[in-house]
Design a protein around this motif. Structure first.
Motif, PDB file in Angstrom:
ATOM      1  N   ASP A 105       0.776  -1.240   0.000  1.00 47.85           N
ATOM      2  CA  ASP A 105       0.000   0.000   0.000  1.00 47.85           C
ATOM      3  C   ASP A 105       0.810   1.294   0.000  1.00 47.85           C
ATOM      4  O   ASP A 105       0.242   2.372   0.170  1.00 47.85           O
ATOM      5  CB  ASP A 105      -0.988   0.017   1.181  1.00 47.85           C
ATOM      6  N   ARG A 106       2.143   1.203  -0.171  1.00 44.08           N
ATOM      7  CA  ARG A 106       2.903   2.458  -0.208  1.00 44.08           C
ATOM      8  C   ARG A 106       4.246   2.239  -0.885  1.00 44.08           C
ATOM      9  O   ARG A 106       4.772   1.118  -0.883  1.00 44.08           O
ATOM     10  CB  ARG A 106       3.082   3.022   1.209  1.00 44.08           C
ATOM     11  N   PRO A 107       4.820   3.320  -1.439  1.00 49.18           N
ATOM     12  CA  PRO A 107       6.056   3.187  -2.210  1.00 49.18           C
ATOM     13  C   PRO A 107       7.205   2.577  -1.414  1.00 49.18           C
ATOM     14  O   PRO A 107       7.937   1.724  -1.927  1.00 49.18           O
ATOM     15  CB  PRO A 107       6.370   4.637  -2.617  1.00 49.18           C
ATOM     16  N   SER A 108       7.360   2.976  -0.133  1.00 50.02           N
ATOM     17  CA  SER A 108       8.493   2.448   0.635  1.00 50.02           C
ATOM     18  C   SER A 108       8.387   0.930   0.786  1.00 50.02           C
ATOM     19  O   SER A 108       9.390   0.212   0.748  1.00 50.02           O
ATOM     20  CB  SER A 108       8.552   3.122   2.010  1.00 50.02           C
ATOM     21  N   LEU A 146      -4.091   5.185  -6.614  1.00 51.21           N
ATOM     22  CA  LEU A 146      -3.927   3.807  -7.101  1.00 51.21           C
ATOM     23  C   LEU A 146      -3.156   3.715  -8.426  1.00 51.21           C
ATOM     24  O   LEU A 146      -2.255   2.871  -8.541  1.00 51.21           O
ATOM     25  CB  LEU A 146      -5.299   3.126  -7.195  1.00 51.21           C
ATOM     26  N   PRO A 147      -3.458   4.545  -9.429  1.00 52.69           N
ATOM     27  CA  PRO A 147      -2.707   4.409 -10.689  1.00 52.69           C
ATOM     28  C   PRO A 147      -1.201   4.550 -10.482  1.00 52.69           C
ATOM     29  O   PRO A 147      -0.417   3.735 -11.004  1.00 52.69           O
ATOM     30  CB  PRO A 147      -3.270   5.548 -11.562  1.00 52.69           C
ATOM     31  N   ALA A 148      -0.795   5.531  -9.688  1.00 49.58           N
ATOM     32  CA  ALA A 148       0.640   5.729  -9.444  1.00 49.58           C
ATOM     33  C   ALA A 148       1.225   4.553  -8.664  1.00 49.58           C
ATOM     34  O   ALA A 148       2.356   4.113  -8.919  1.00 49.58           O
ATOM     35  CB  ALA A 148       0.866   7.038  -8.688  1.00 49.58           C
ATOM     36  N   MET A 149       0.452   4.022  -7.710  1.00 51.70           N
ATOM     37  CA  MET A 149       0.940   2.888  -6.913  1.00 51.70           C
ATOM     38  C   MET A 149       1.142   1.653  -7.802  1.00 51.70           C
ATOM     39  O   MET A 149       2.147   0.948  -7.679  1.00 51.70           O
ATOM     40  CB  MET A 149      -0.083   2.568  -5.817  1.00 51.70           C
ATOM     41  N   ALA A 153       4.649  -0.231  -8.544  1.00 53.91           N
ATOM     42  CA  ALA A 153       4.814  -1.673  -8.286  1.00 53.91           C
ATOM     43  C   ALA A 153       5.264  -2.390  -9.553  1.00 53.91           C
ATOM     44  O   ALA A 153       6.115  -3.290  -9.509  1.00 53.91           O
ATOM     45  CB  ALA A 153       3.508  -2.261  -7.756  1.00 53.91           C
ATOM     46  N   GLY A 154       4.719  -1.977 -10.693  1.00 55.62           N
ATOM     47  CA  GLY A 154       5.118  -2.571 -11.970  1.00 55.62           C
ATOM     48  C   GLY A 154       6.581  -2.290 -12.274  1.00 55.62           C
ATOM     49  O   GLY A 154       7.342  -3.195 -12.634  1.00 55.62           O
ATOM     50  N   ASP A 155       6.990  -1.033 -12.077  1.00 60.66           N
ATOM     51  CA  ASP A 155       8.387  -0.647 -12.329  1.00 60.66           C
ATOM     52  C   ASP A 155       9.337  -1.440 -11.434  1.00 60.66           C
ATOM     53  O   ASP A 155      10.450  -1.784 -11.831  1.00 60.66           O
ATOM     54  CB  ASP A 155       8.595   0.853 -12.056  1.00 60.66           C
ATOM     55  N   ALA A 156       8.897  -1.699 -10.201  1.00 62.80           N
ATOM     56  CA  ALA A 156       9.752  -2.408  -9.245  1.00 62.80           C
ATOM     57  C   ALA A 156       9.763  -3.920  -9.493  1.00 62.80           C
ATOM     58  O   ALA A 156      10.496  -4.654  -8.845  1.00 62.80           O
ATOM     59  CB  ALA A 156       9.289  -2.112  -7.815  1.00 62.80           C
ATOM     60  N   GLY A 157       8.899  -4.369 -10.389  1.00 65.61           N
ATOM     61  CA  GLY A 157       8.877  -5.797 -10.722  1.00 65.61           C
ATOM     62  C   GLY A 157       8.049  -6.650  -9.790  1.00 65.61           C
ATOM     63  O   GLY A 157       8.163  -7.872  -9.777  1.00 65.61           O
TER      64      GLY A 157
END
Ligand SMILES: *Cc1c(COP(=O)(O)O)cnc(C)c1O
Length: 221
Positions: A105-108, A146-149, A153-157
């Motif tokens: 639920d969060r970037p970190s 949500l779109p940015a999250m 998550a996609g970029d991070a694999g």
């Protein structure tokens, strides 16, 4: 009645109710995974449900799960789900133990999970948790975030398979389930982790692929 009889009876009841709700909604009951939420329950309370044939279990604390599950699951081919808030400093342990994580639920946390997955060479299914009722005290990302999250998550694999939510307590949950389903569809995600003991039939009728049932299987906590 023995513990295994009680567990079998409860399990059959929940499965029948899922099948009935699925039939009403013209859905295949096999597309719905029942996750038995065993948080706070000791191994002795969980073993009868395993013996009765249940294969998917969920916990909400990494430490509690680490204490209970390695012995309980040994050689049994069970699937373990994390359904509670996850601290980034527990990402490594979570990735090592769980087969699915429902609380991204969060970037970190995304970054911590990505690092842990790369290190472990193991990639549990991930659900992005949405704060579907915009409640201050609840986990989950904001709907408009949500779109940015998902992009992050996609970029991070991370292998994101769906969305998860817990609707506000004490109100009709159906509109929140419908909203989560709409968001998942918009983003092309097949997984929908929604529905608990009090509302899993409604969730199934609105498209849940994973229902998280605790008290209806184990009794009160
Ligand atoms: C505890 C819990 C459940 C199960 O709740 P019951 O009402 O006991 O079925 C489901 N999802 C999450 C996230 C939980 O923390």
């Amino acid at each position: 009645m023995s513990d295994i009889d009680t567990a079998s009876r409860r399990l059959a009841d929940i499965r029948a109710r899922i099948a009935h709700a699925a039939a009403l909604a013209d859905r295949d009951p096999a597309a719905i995974e029942l996750i038995a939420i065993s948080k706070t329950k000791p191994a002795e309370a969980i073993a009868p449900l395993i013996a009765a044939g249940q294969t998917g279990f969920g916990e909400n604390r990494v430490q509690e799960a680490e204490a209970k599950w390695p012995a309980l699951r040994e050689g049994r081919g069970l699937r373990l789900h994390l359904v509670g808030q996850l601290q980034s400093n527990k990402a490594k342990e979570a990735v090592a133990l769980f087969d699915a994580i429902h609380s991204v639920d969060r970037p970190s946390l995304i970054e911590a999970l990505a690092r842990a997955m790369d290190g472990a060479g193991r990639r549990p299914d991930c659900f992005v948790q949405v704060n579907i009722g915009a409640e201050e005290q609840k986990g989950g990302c904001a709907i408009d975030g949500l779109p940015a999250m998902l992009a992050r998550a996609g970029d991070a694999g991370l292998p994101v398979v769906g969305l998860m939510a817990v609707p506000p307590a004490d109100v009709e949950p159906a509109p929140y389930f419908a909203l989560l389903a709409k968001l998942a569809k918009r983003h092309g995600l097949a997984g929908l982790s929604m529905g608990m003991s009090g509302d899993f039939e409604t969730a199934v009728m609105l498209g849940a692929t994973h229902v998280r049932v605790g008290t209806a299987l184990f009794g009160a906590r």
